[in-house]
Design a protein around this motif. Structure first.
Motif, short mmCIF file in Angstrom:
data_model
loop_
_atom_site.label_atom_id
_atom_site.label_comp_id
_atom_site.label_asym_id
_atom_site.label_seq_id
_atom_site.Cartn_x
_atom_site.Cartn_y
_atom_site.Cartn_z
N THR A 70 0.84 -1.19 0.00
CA THR A 70 0.00 0.00 0.00
C THR A 70 0.88 1.25 0.00
OG1 THR A 70 -0.07 0.11 2.42
CG2 THR A 70 -1.78 -1.21 1.32
N PRO A 71 0.33 2.41 -0.37
CA PRO A 71 1.12 3.65 -0.30
C PRO A 71 1.66 3.91 1.10
CG PRO A 71 -0.86 4.00 -1.61
CD PRO A 71 -0.97 2.62 -1.03
N GLU A 72 0.89 3.51 2.12
CA GLU A 72 1.35 3.70 3.50
C GLU A 72 2.63 2.91 3.77
OE1 GLU A 72 -2.71 4.84 3.06
OE2 GLU A 72 -1.79 2.88 2.68
N ASP A 73 2.78 1.75 3.14
CA ASP A 73 4.00 0.94 3.31
C ASP A 73 5.22 1.70 2.79
OD1 ASP A 73 2.52 -1.15 4.34
OD2 ASP A 73 2.30 -2.15 2.41
N LEU A 74 5.07 2.32 1.63
CA LEU A 74 6.18 3.09 1.05
C LEU A 74 6.52 4.30 1.91
CD1 LEU A 74 8.21 3.70 -1.17
CD2 LEU A 74 6.36 4.79 -2.48
N GLN A 75 5.50 4.99 2.37
CA GLN A 75 5.72 6.18 3.21
C GLN A 75 6.45 5.80 4.51
OE1 GLN A 75 5.02 9.20 2.06
NE2 GLN A 75 2.85 9.49 1.61
N LYS A 76 6.02 4.70 5.12
CA LYS A 76 6.64 4.26 6.38
C LYS A 76 8.09 3.85 6.16
CE LYS A 76 6.02 1.04 10.26
NZ LYS A 76 7.44 0.66 10.28
N LEU A 77 8.35 3.13 5.07
CA LEU A 77 9.73 2.71 4.78
C LEU A 77 10.64 3.91 4.55
CD1 LEU A 77 9.26 -0.40 2.46
CD2 LEU A 77 10.51 -0.34 4.62
N MET A 78 10.12 4.92 3.91
CA MET A 78 10.92 6.12 3.68
C MET A 78 11.28 6.80 4.99
SD MET A 78 9.07 7.82 0.33
CE MET A 78 9.98 9.35 0.52
N LYS A 79 10.31 6.90 5.89
CA LYS A 79 10.57 7.53 7.19
C LYS A 79 11.57 6.72 8.00
CE LYS A 79 6.41 10.28 7.87
NZ LYS A 79 5.24 10.55 8.74
N ASP A 80 11.41 5.39 7.99
CA ASP A 80 12.33 4.52 8.73
C ASP A 80 13.75 4.63 8.17
OD1 ASP A 80 10.23 3.69 10.24
OD2 ASP A 80 9.93 1.79 9.19
N TYR A 81 13.86 4.72 6.86
CA TYR A 81 15.17 4.77 6.21
C TYR A 81 15.90 6.08 6.54
CZ TYR A 81 18.72 4.64 2.53
OH TYR A 81 19.91 4.65 1.85
N TYR A 82 15.16 7.17 6.54
CA TYR A 82 15.79 8.48 6.74
C TYR A 82 15.76 8.97 8.19
CZ TYR A 82 15.85 9.04 1.65
OH TYR A 82 16.10 8.88 0.31
N SER A 83 15.14 8.23 9.09
CA SER A 83 14.94 8.72 10.46
C SER A 83 16.25 8.97 11.20
CB SER A 83 14.10 7.71 11.26
OG SER A 83 14.74 6.45 11.30
N SER A 84 17.31 8.24 10.85
CA SER A 84 18.57 8.37 11.58
C SER A 84 19.36 9.62 11.21
CB SER A 84 19.45 7.13 11.35
OG SER A 84 19.74 6.97 9.97
N ASN A 85 19.11 10.19 10.03
CA ASN A 85 19.91 11.35 9.60
C ASN A 85 19.07 12.53 9.11
OD1 ASN A 85 18.97 10.29 7.21
ND2 ASN A 85 20.97 9.67 6.43
N ARG A 86 17.80 12.54 9.45
CA ARG A 86 16.93 13.66 9.07
C ARG A 86 16.22 14.22 10.30
NH1 ARG A 86 15.89 13.58 3.39
NH2 ARG A 86 17.79 12.68 2.47
N SER A 87 15.96 15.52 10.26
CA SER A 87 15.21 16.14 11.34
C SER A 87 13.72 15.83 11.17
CB SER A 87 15.43 17.65 11.32
OG SER A 87 14.89 18.21 10.13
N VAL A 88 12.94 16.19 12.18
CA VAL A 88 11.50 15.94 12.13
C VAL A 88 10.87 16.70 10.97
CG1 VAL A 88 9.33 16.18 13.39
CG2 VAL A 88 11.41 15.52 14.61
N ILE A 89 11.32 17.93 10.77
CA ILE A 89 10.77 18.76 9.68
C ILE A 89 11.13 18.16 8.33
CG2 ILE A 89 10.87 21.04 8.57
CD1 ILE A 89 11.41 22.19 11.37
N GLU A 90 12.37 17.67 8.20
CA GLU A 90 12.80 17.06 6.93
C GLU A 90 12.03 15.77 6.65
OE1 GLU A 90 17.48 18.42 6.45
OE2 GLU A 90 16.96 16.82 7.86
#
Length: 261
Positions: free
Chosen positions: A73-93
Motif C-alpha cells: 500500500t502507499p502507506e507501506d512506502l511512506q513508512k519505509l521512507m521515514k524509517d530509512y531516513y529517520s537516523s539522519n533527518r530532522s522531524v521537519i525534513e
C-alpha cells in the motif's frame, strides 16, 4: 574369723570376676540406608549440538512462507521512507518526505497480471505513447530487483505495450555506454530495470525524468528467499536514492504518478 573374711574376700573377688567377664551384648545391626543413584547422560557431540541449534533457530524464509501475503500500500512506502531516513533527518525534513495521496495510483490487489494492472492505471496509454517524441526519456518506468525479473516483466506486458518501444535498463550483460547511445538515438516509451542502473543513467544525464508520467514498483513479487524489492538492503538504498533524484519533487507537483504492482 580369717576364714570367714577370706571367704568373703574370695566371694567378692568371684563376683567381681563375673562382672568383668560378663559377655558384652553385641551392638544391634543398623538398617542400611538406600544409596542414591545418578544416571550419567552421554556427552553430546559438537555435531549433534549444532544440529539441535539449527533445528531450534527459525529462518526468516520459514516465517515469511507461513505468513499471509498482503498487497503493498502507499502507506507501506511512506513508512519505509521515514524509517530509512529517520537516523539522519530532522522531524521537519521527515515531514517533507510525505507524499500526497493524489500522487499514488491504485495498488495491485494481487489479482492482476502486469498487463491488466498497467491497463487499469493507464487506460489511455496508446494515445499517450503516440504523442511522445522526446529522446533520452521514457513515459513509464518499471523498477524491479534484478535483470532476470526485468526480462520476466517485459515478456508479461505484451498485451499492454502494443507497438511501444521498451528498453532494458539493468547492468547484467549490457554496458551503460550502449544504453546511453540507444537513449540518444531512439524514442523509448517504456523502461524496465533495476534502480541502480536507472539511477546511474539519470546521474550521467542520459535519462531525463521530467517527461516521466508513471513510475511503477514491482512491489509484491518475492525472490527465492521470499524477499521483496524493498527487503534487499542494497536495492532499498538505491530505490530511495533514486526517489531523491527528482522523483519526489515530480510527485509533489503531480506530474508523476506512483504505482505498486
Amino acid at each position: 574369723m580369717r576364714e570367714t573374711s577370706d571367704g568373703e574376700e574370695e566371694g567378692g573377688d568371684a563376683a567381681m570376676m563375673q562382672q568383668e567377664t560378663a559377655p558384652v551384648p553385641a551392638p544391634s545391626r543398623k538398617t542400611k540406608q538406600p544409596k542414591e543413584c545418578f544416571l550419567i547422560q552421554p556427552k553430546e557431540t559438537k555435531g549433534e549440538a549444532t544440529k539441535t541449534r539449527r533445528r531450534k533457530k527459525k529462518k526468516i524464509t520459514d516465517v515469511l512462507a507461513k505468513s499471509e501475503r498482503k498487497p503493498g500500500t502507499p502507506e507501506d512506502l511512506q513508512k519505509l521512507m521515514k524509517d530509512y531516513y529517520s537516523s539522519n533527518r530532522s522531524v521537519i525534513e521527515l515531514e517533507e518526505l510525505n507524499l500526497p495521496d493524489s500522487c499514488f495510483l491504485k495498488a495491485n490487489d494481487l489479482t492482476h497480471s502486469l498487463s491488466s494492472y498497467l491497463k487499469e492505471i493507464c487506460p489511455k496509454w496508446a494515445k499517450l505513447r503516440k504523442n511522445h517524441s522526446e529522446k533520452k526519456s521514457v513515459l513509464m518506468l518499471i523498477i524491479c530487483s534484478s535483470a532476470i525479473r526485468a526480462l520476466e516483466l517485459i515478456r508479461s506486458m505484451t498485451a499492454f505495450k502494443g507497438d511501444s518501444k521498451v528498453m532494458k535498463l539493468f547492468a547484467k550483460h549490457i554496458k551503460i555506454q550502449e544504453q546511453v547511445k540507444l537513449l540518444e538515438k531512439r524514442v523509448v516509451h517504456l523502461g524496465v530495470g533495476t534502480p541502480g542502473r536507472i539511477k546511474e543513467l539519470v546521474k550521467q544525464g542520459a535519462l531525463n525524468l521530467n517527461p516521466l508520467k508513471f513510475l511503477v514498483f514491482d512491489w509484491n513479487w518475492r525472490d527465492q528467499k521470499l524477499r521483496r524489492l524493498v527487503d534487499i538492503p542494497e536495492i532499498r538504498k538505491e530505490v530511495f536514492e533514486l526517489l531523491e533524484m527528482g522523483v519526489l519533487s515530480l510527485c509533489k507537483s503531480e506530474s508523476l504518478k506512483l504505482g505498486l504492482f
